[in-house]
Design an enzyme around this catalytic site. Sequence first.
Site, PDB file in Angstrom:
ATOM      1  N   HIS A  90       6.921   0.292   3.168  1.00 36.35           N
ATOM      2  CA  HIS A  90       8.218   0.007   3.773  1.00 36.35           C
ATOM      3  C   HIS A  90       8.300  -1.453   4.234  1.00 36.35           C
ATOM      4  CE1 HIS A  90       9.499   4.295   3.878  1.00 36.35           C
ATOM      5  NE2 HIS A  90       8.188   4.464   3.827  1.00 36.35           N
ATOM      6  N   ASP A  96      15.445   0.507   7.784  1.00 34.16           N
ATOM      7  CA  ASP A  96      14.822   1.377   6.786  1.00 34.16           C
ATOM      8  C   ASP A  96      15.483   2.755   6.803  1.00 34.16           C
ATOM      9  OD1 ASP A  96      11.880   1.499   5.332  1.00 34.16           O
ATOM     10  OD2 ASP A  96      12.553   3.455   6.035  1.00 34.16           O
ATOM     11  N   VAL A 152      -6.544  -5.342  -1.834  1.00 32.52           N
ATOM     12  CA  VAL A 152      -6.425  -6.465  -2.764  1.00 32.52           C
ATOM     13  C   VAL A 152      -4.963  -6.917  -2.761  1.00 32.52           C
ATOM     14  CG1 VAL A 152      -8.251  -5.599  -4.286  1.00 32.52           C
ATOM     15  CG2 VAL A 152      -5.872  -5.017  -4.781  1.00 32.52           C
ATOM     16  N   HIS A 166      -0.129   5.747  -8.461  1.00 36.38           N
ATOM     17  CA  HIS A 166       0.412   6.931  -7.787  1.00 36.38           C
ATOM     18  C   HIS A 166       1.942   6.939  -7.797  1.00 36.38           C
ATOM     19  CE1 HIS A 166       1.247   3.972  -4.786  1.00 36.38           C
ATOM     20  NE2 HIS A 166       1.511   4.820  -3.824  1.00 36.38           N
ATOM     21  N   TRP A 221       7.075   3.372  -5.031  1.00 32.39           N
ATOM     22  CA  TRP A 221       8.142   2.607  -5.682  1.00 32.39           C
ATOM     23  C   TRP A 221       7.849   1.114  -5.716  1.00 32.39           C
ATOM     24  CZ3 TRP A 221      11.295   3.608  -9.292  1.00 32.39           C
ATOM     25  CH2 TRP A 221      12.370   2.761  -9.576  1.00 32.39           C
ATOM     26  N   ASN A 222       7.187   0.596  -4.679  1.00 31.21           N
ATOM     27  CA  ASN A 222       6.866  -0.834  -4.702  1.00 31.21           C
ATOM     28  C   ASN A 222       5.900  -1.140  -5.826  1.00 31.21           C
ATOM     29  OD1 ASN A 222       8.272  -1.888  -2.209  1.00 31.21           O
ATOM     30  ND2 ASN A 222       7.118  -0.147  -1.412  1.00 31.21           N
ATOM     31  N   SER A 223       4.880  -0.297  -5.983  1.00 33.59           N
ATOM     32  CA  SER A 223       3.929  -0.524  -7.065  1.00 33.59           C
ATOM     33  C   SER A 223       4.652  -0.524  -8.413  1.00 33.59           C
ATOM     34  CB  SER A 223       2.857   0.568  -7.066  1.00 33.59           C
ATOM     35  OG  SER A 223       2.046   0.426  -5.923  1.00 33.59           O
ATOM     36  N   GLU A 225       6.580  -3.626  -9.019  1.00 31.59           N
ATOM     37  CA  GLU A 225       5.645  -4.714  -9.355  1.00 31.59           C
ATOM     38  C   GLU A 225       5.211  -4.603 -10.824  1.00 31.59           C
ATOM     39  OE1 GLU A 225       2.869  -4.057  -6.169  1.00 31.59           O
ATOM     40  OE2 GLU A 225       4.354  -4.688  -4.696  1.00 31.59           O
ATOM     41  N   GLN A 248       7.040  10.471  -5.263  1.00 26.33           N
ATOM     42  CA  GLN A 248       6.374   9.866  -6.418  1.00 26.33           C
ATOM     43  C   GLN A 248       6.646  10.545  -7.762  1.00 26.33           C
ATOM     44  OE1 GLN A 248       2.497   9.722  -4.651  1.00 26.33           O
ATOM     45  NE2 GLN A 248       3.218   8.366  -3.034  1.00 26.33           N
TER      46      GLN A 248
END
Length: 466
Positions: A23, A120, A342, A359, A362-364, A367, A384
Amino acid sequence: MSLSNNQKPTPHVALLPSSGMGHLTPFLRFAGSLAEQNVRVTIITTHPTISLAESQALSHFFSTFPQITPKQLHLLPINDASVNSEDPFYLKYEAIRRSSHFLTPLLSSFSPPLSALVTDMSLASTVIPVTKSLSLPNYILFTSSAKMLTLFVSSHTIIGSKPPNDSDETEEFIRIPGMQPIPKSWIPPPLLSNKPNLLKTHIIENGKMLIQSDGILINTFQNIEHESLAALNDGKVVNGLPKVTPIGPFAPCDFERNKSIAWLDDQPVGSVLYASFGSRTAISREQIRELGDGLVRSGISFLWVVKEKKVDREDELELGEVFGDGFLERVKGKGLVVKNWVRQEEVMGHKAIGGFLSHCGWNSLTEAVWHGVPVLAWPQHGDQKMNAFVVERIGLGMWVEDWGWGGGEKVVRSGKIGEKVREIMGNELLREQAGKVKEEARRAVGDGGSSKKGLIELIEIWNKFI
Ligand code: UDP
Ligand code: UDP
């Protein structure tokens, strides 16, 4: 009112994120893009943060953007047993909710006065009554997919209205108005549970409240989620919902840049699989071992971030102990296993990365879109599976639905994992399609792109409240 360099008045906007990197990160990226447009930004922070990653991100951010002001919201401690959750991130939402009376004096004290507050989705029901009482425009930043937003805003009618024990056990689908029915198995199980739980309360209470906001901003873009966005904005999902403006994918921000992992520099282009389950997903030891074995057996080089605890501060595991004898020896020369945080953004942009076992936070995924990296989707909880659907739908990757949710539903064996890893890394078509999605994403946020237009229109609206 605030004056920028060229003396043009600019709006002053406050951002209030909730807890967890999933978030916080999009809020910081959004803040960075507003600052680029000369909007004056204040970020309301709440301390202490749950994770070390959050406190480090905040301090990097404020030193990179000295023009953005931090303001602290004082939080009351939660010390009664009525709040029953093992999830520290959810407890933090609850702490913010219980401290919301401190928000009124805080928001009224800003100088120059605020043109809007962006908060948020997990804080909507807490914050909207406060901004209404102050006649301050309130915007929600939804940090997941538009597909998830369709469920979020409609769950109070399709799930919340059912009396306990009345859920139609035989029905295999959930029907969100204006959308294709979705399998029940995609819905976060706590949301379907008859037992009270914080996820259910939050989704239902906050989802119901979004209709009272002045607008919903979302970290996605037209090309990848056109159908969900159209259904939301045509009033098909919820009649009278405020405008949903896609302004993503948020570009990674300067404060996230750092030196990358040296090991990656020595690997051939597109040869490495990056495996990570985000900032707050713990994996069982048995599953970690199967995954490790699967990665080694795949024959593909890998960079794997192992996480056994939800909160990074608590992750004191020794890798040797987690894997047992000999595993780390077998990994040598085949991959790199790390247990610390990381800079994922940096990793994903590295030329050596050719695939992402994710997983589906949404951010991953945004990206992965940003860098055109094919995804092997393995949703673990929450939103997810809804996001994994989007991955497949846009051709960014593969989702083996049969692997189920993480967290003990079933243990996926190493042979299957190795097989899928090889498949994703060897799939040229997928790589090409991921490259196309990347180009579309960059067009969307570039000058004249759909998301950039959305952002500019938003700032124009805020200009009216100066
Ligand atoms: N992240 C990172 N390093 C890590 C783990 C996660 O930089 O070791 C970042 C990741 O890039 C993403 C965010 O943390 O921006 C996690 O958000 P996401 O929505 O993907 O998943 P969540 O952690 O909320 O489940
Ligand atoms: N969610 C919500 N209210 C909350 C927390 C989560 O509505 O207080 C929704 C939101 O859509 C989120 C999803 O539930 O993306 C899954 O939540 P989870 O905690 O699993 O993931 P997070 O995004 O917090 O990592």
